[in-house]
Design an enzyme around this catalytic site. Structure first.
Site, PDB file in Angstrom:
ATOM      1  N   LEU A 233     -10.623  -3.356  -3.694  1.00 42.55           N
ATOM      2  CA  LEU A 233      -9.837  -2.241  -3.175  1.00 42.55           C
ATOM      3  C   LEU A 233      -8.441  -2.670  -2.716  1.00 42.55           C
ATOM      4  O   LEU A 233      -8.311  -3.554  -1.871  1.00 42.55           O
ATOM      5  CB  LEU A 233     -10.591  -1.609  -1.990  1.00 42.55           C
ATOM      6  CG  LEU A 233      -9.940  -0.360  -1.382  1.00 42.55           C
ATOM      7  CD1 LEU A 233      -9.945   0.786  -2.368  1.00 42.55           C
ATOM      8  CD2 LEU A 233     -10.627   0.018  -0.089  1.00 42.55           C
ATOM      9  N   ASP A 234      -7.426  -2.038  -3.253  1.00 38.16           N
ATOM     10  CA  ASP A 234      -6.037  -2.270  -2.853  1.00 38.16           C
ATOM     11  C   ASP A 234      -5.574  -3.704  -3.103  1.00 38.16           C
ATOM     12  O   ASP A 234      -4.606  -4.163  -2.486  1.00 38.16           O
ATOM     13  CB  ASP A 234      -5.810  -1.910  -1.368  1.00 38.16           C
ATOM     14  CG  ASP A 234      -6.122  -0.451  -1.083  1.00 38.16           C
ATOM     15  OD1 ASP A 234      -6.084   0.350  -2.030  1.00 38.16           O
ATOM     16  OD2 ASP A 234      -6.424  -0.111   0.068  1.00 38.16           O
ATOM     17  N   GLU A 235      -6.275  -4.412  -3.981  1.00 38.43           N
ATOM     18  CA  GLU A 235      -5.924  -5.818  -4.235  1.00 38.43           C
ATOM     19  C   GLU A 235      -5.415  -6.039  -5.654  1.00 38.43           C
ATOM     20  O   GLU A 235      -5.111  -7.164  -6.036  1.00 38.43           O
ATOM     21  CB  GLU A 235      -7.163  -6.719  -4.019  1.00 38.43           C
ATOM     22  CG  GLU A 235      -7.702  -6.745  -2.614  1.00 38.43           C
ATOM     23  CD  GLU A 235      -6.903  -7.642  -1.677  1.00 38.43           C
ATOM     24  OE1 GLU A 235      -5.850  -8.165  -2.094  1.00 38.43           O
ATOM     25  OE2 GLU A 235      -7.322  -7.788  -0.517  1.00 38.43           O
TER      26      GLU A 235
END
Lengths: 289, 289, 289, 289
Positions: A233-235
């Site tokens: 997530l969000d990486e």
């Protein structure tokens, strides 16, 4: 209409270990095939043991009909000898983009406006949302709207429906403030790149509620980040980011309003660049030509 | 010379629970004492149960001689009734600032240049460094340079020497890329605010090596953050931040060079604003008027 | 909803020769009337012979009903003694804004969309255009669209129709890329402020075709300027400006696309600030609180 | 040290009418000579009848010794057939830069300090000023300082002395807030490019006193422009520009201070890019690769 959207314009994107003679080999082959280079960007990650990337745009009369022949020539004359990954695209063929949205309209509408104005080299075959709120807005643009409710405890059915709608119809999925986490299975099955807009300057404020977190931390700038979606997530690899100045006097609602302007600008640039074949993934980063 | 640096200019900084009549009470008292308000900024964190902050700059002939009388009037007429914290300063008296540096020159030199040019309302009684490299640069400005080596395994001796040098001589310590963590004991004993410049857009990339971390994460903007130092590394109240655009083609050395320009700009603004009494700490955030 | 849009919030905008005791007199009167100041900005053009400006926002229960009484108190207690111009507004009453547009949609749509989202404290009773192209877009927002063709050789009839449509119905006219020069007679007869967006960083590239002029001059940034309309074309008081970076590789069409994003952002900020009574004209410049 | 400053790195800058096969011809020749392309930028002003520009950086062992041979090969194999202007430079040979200054130090010091840090690929054989004020500052960097007073009614003698000092010793002259107009004769006789920093966002506020003009016009951003000097004051090809936000509350002195930060940043970028052979003049504009 942008220069690169004319007929008979091709784009060749390559990536390979850096070595002597790549530019010459590529430009020779294009010249030999009767093409004329109109733009060329290249980058190497290092002088020794570097990885080499190049985006070459060329004009080649009759490209669409000669595509197979040219693809084979690239495969044999370049990709083999240089251990090269490559992608050959017809610049006159717009990417087909499905947009996922939720209840928030700013990123979605900005993409639809820009599309209507001819700023984005895309087709938008459908918008999918877990809420019905934006149906009328979307349909006014003559675009299909699919309401697919999501059961938060089990997203299997929703994602199956998503895959059914998308199958064979899209080259890119854009999450325009969709606010739902996609399963690893969906990412694999979708089989196309997925771009998300996160409402913070990543890696600051990963996860939910970034504007509240920004207020709590007392930052003096807030931002937004467009990135490819990965299982983490969000990486995922960042395509584009921007920020706007805020002050102590701005509450979370005001940060959210300012942030919306940054989000829509950042997302539209990322989508445009992706669809012009300007973005190359390299590990967890991107080259943006 | 800035307007506020003339003689007979005072600044009153207040903080109290928000309530009716604060602005009127402050301006009445100033008028009654013979002062004339020349700038006023105020902010409340909320309509209900908010905290109120105000910075009032006023001209009052003979302020320096009447200071005690005025301080007492503020204490009795305002601070008591309104449960107010306050600070009264003479704008013509520059803050005394000690700068701590290491081997990196850009933030230090920028502060010294701006000071020489009259851009910063400060005196700089000393520069302290754990390395001797910048001694000549500092002494050319006619400023004392103290080389205090730091034993990484035990900073006690160095910090004792720092405290001896600083004692009673400074109103602010500025860490201009000092690169050493200060002990909680030092923070307490120093007894003055300490401003640090961190070479990232906090809260992204806390700790050492932020430019390498930025390169690895593939961000498209890099930044710098000036903040008050607290016991929690890189977690203190943020005063100012800024960013600059970078690309995939910039290596860590280039990010560091670009970042240096942002760092010096951000730090000089934070120091200026602090020394003009524009920055008020509120929990772990700041009000910047 | 923004804090200032709640009921019982008033704004007092004043301008007068700078002199002792203005802030105290204003805050005293507000306290005496039962009001509580929630925001105050002031500015003086100089220490001696300066002009003083102040915007005071205050909460006063029952303001709407007591308005006449308060207006009279301000007139007698402040405006007279201090030779003051003043304006007293009810923050809960949105300004009525007519938007003039032509064929270009980006500024118009951005205003309509922000209005729908509740970002602008305005009512939009009508959109007027010299072309019918945007009628459907406007009507989808539930807003009246008037097509008033303009005869380029004689604008008298069109302007008469404009005045008939506007009469008594608007507090502000916004030219959202209207591209027609208004006559001095119209400016006088309209009797309300008129805000225009000019597609350059004024005073660079006054007049028609600024993006072509920018390309010819080879500038590295292009901009947009929101200003009040006066009889002198593109010479009125500037409210807001912004720029975006461009390169040699951008042709005029691309400059126009980039510029559109700046134009809509700049215009929406100018309209918002005006309608929040934050903009005060001072000669040919503005104070923006 | 930047990649391009290593030994055996050459830069070939070309300009010619756009036509098929240029990139291939250039890259072939470089490969044939034993070179390896490490960076390539190109741009064409248009698809038809366009002018083509390319900057190619290549590694070629023993370049310095083989320079004449390579220059001849380029002349015969490329420049002739393609009607090409070209320039071949050795990236390891820094450009020799004379800086002209007056009394203002910020642009001068910034260049000297960046030079000392290794940020600029230049040698600085001399600083020339019409005032003696900055002599000590310059000499501390180990650089020659020449005070050449200028008689405002007749600059002939001063310019003769300038030419005597410069002759054969410099590749570029930088006017770092020199504030004197150079005669057409000087421009011709100097025989090297001259870069000036103008303290406004050109073409706004041409000529003297731009910050006062900016204040009078009430702009919300102020800027600086680095450009090549031509006979027409402030009209030469623009290399780089930037701006900073200001407000009504900033007086001319404050605009000047803010502007100084922009000026030094813009000038240092322009000098760096010029000295890396990234800037190509095209009519009255520039291509900046």
């Amino acid at each position: 209409m942008n220069t690169e959207q004319r007929p008979d314009i091709a784009r060749l994107i390559i990536s390979c270990p850096d070595q002597h003679g790549i530019v010459a080999a590529v430009s020779d082959l294009i010249a030999e095939l009767g093409g004329n280079i109109i733009a060329l960007d290249q980058y190497s990650t290092g002088v020794e043991d570097g990885q080499f990337f190049q985006r070459t745009v060329f004009h080649l009369p009759g490209f669409a009909h000669r595509r197979t022949e040219i693809e084979e020539a690239v495969a044999h004359r370049l990709a083999g000898p240089f251990s090269m990954d490559f992608q050959l695209t017809d610049a006159s063929v717009p990417k087909r983009v499905a947009i996922f949205a939720s209840k928030t309209d700013h990123c979605l509408l900005d993409l639809l406006w820009r599309h209507r104005r001819g700023e984005l080299p895309v087709e938008i075959p459908m918008v999918i949302s877990n809420h019905p709120d934006l149906a009328a807005d979307v349909e006014r643009f003559g675009i299909e709207f699919h309401h697919v409710p999501v059961d938060k405890t089990d997203k299997t059915a929703a994602e199956a429906e998503h895959l059914r709608l998308l199958e064979g119809k899209v080259d890119l999925v854009v999450l325009a403030r969709y606010m739902q986490i996609l399963s690893p299975e969906f990412l694999t099955s979708a089989g196309v790149p997925i771009i998300n807009i996160h409402h913070s300057f990543l890696p600051a404020f990963i996860g939910a509620g970034p504007y509240q977190k920004a207020k709590d931390r007392g930052v003096k700038l807030i931002g937004a980040t467009a990135h490819y979606v990965t299982e983490d997530l969000d990486e995922g690899p960042i395509i584009e980011q921007d920020v706007i100045r805020v002050s102590h006097a701005d509450d979370v609602a005001q940060l959210t309003r300012y942030g919306a302007d940054v989000e829509r600008a950042v997302l539209s640039r990322a989508v445009k660049w992706h669809c012009e074949d300007r973005v190359i993934r390299h590990g967890n980063t991107t080259i943006v030509f």
